[in-house]
Design a protein around this motif. Sequence first.
Motif, PDB file in Angstrom:
ATOM      1  N   SER A  39      46.529  14.284  27.344  1.00 38.67           N
ATOM      2  CA  SER A  39      46.917  13.166  26.952  1.00 38.67           C
ATOM      3  C   SER A  39      45.490  12.016  27.456  1.00 38.67           C
ATOM      4  O   SER A  39      45.354  10.839  26.958  1.00 38.67           O
ATOM      5  N   GLU A 211      48.904   8.664  25.047  1.00 41.09           N
ATOM      6  CA  GLU A 211      49.216   9.604  23.977  1.00 41.09           C
ATOM      7  C   GLU A 211      47.952   9.754  23.187  1.00 41.09           C
ATOM      8  O   GLU A 211      47.114   8.637  22.787  1.00 41.09           O
ATOM      9  N   LYS A 212      47.311  10.978  23.052  1.00 45.13           N
ATOM     10  CA  LYS A 212      45.977  11.543  22.391  1.00 45.13           C
ATOM     11  C   LYS A 212      44.780  10.298  23.052  1.00 45.13           C
ATOM     12  O   LYS A 212      44.044  10.023  22.100  1.00 45.13           O
TER      13      LYS A 212
END
Length: 260
Positions: A39, A211-212
């Motif tokens: 992440s 996240e990502k």
Amino acid sequence: MIQLVEVTKTFGTGSSGIENVSLSIDRGEFVFLVGPSGSGKTTLLRLLIRDMVPTKGLISVNNVNIGNLPSDKIPHLRKQIGVVFQDLKMLTDRTIFENILLPLEMAGISDNEAKKKAEDIMSQVGILDHAHKFPVQLSGGELQRAAIARALVFSPDILLADEPTGNLDNTTSWEIIKILQDINKAGTTVLMATHNMDVVVSLNKRTVTLEKGKIAQDTKKPVKSEKEEKEGKEHSEKKHHEEKKEPEGEAEVKKEEESK
């Protein structure tokens, strides 16, 4: 203390480690950095010690733009930021004492001063009895303590810890967290990347979720501006004054009764 403004790090493969991340961490905070593997947690930590440079955006530490930092100034930056690496990076052919002593020797600290500093730090984290053992002779928790000790040798303003409880049992994990809390209480800013949500929930500290490569959530409470604080205070005082005022009808009745 730490500020990232619209920071993106893109690798040669075209994938992004982090993307358009803006984050501000104040002096003395204890902040958890969470998110699934991949992440961007480790990328963010590496950017903070100038192990890599951002593709775009601004990163400042103690009001210094580290993206433009000359190479001869990077060692000074790394004295301000202690790092507990996920893979520990302990030299297996040196004792724990020698591992902790090494950065002090490389910085040109005198032998006597370096030895005293190393012994003091090892005592602080509870591994002085293991000073002359090699890394292979220590347990996971003891190795983490050694890694923390090495990260503290220059009394840094900031401590970055990358998964310091990752391979530890629950009891040992909490022992390491207690050490990090004590370091934070002494004034050091702590940024800890972790998957250990039990610790995150229990401590109830500020938590930044990636996240990502993007910030999905930040639990930091917004700081009110001086104008907002003033307006809030005026509203509260006005409300309090109105509640204390006697209704006009009741005041007239009371006045008539007193005149009788």
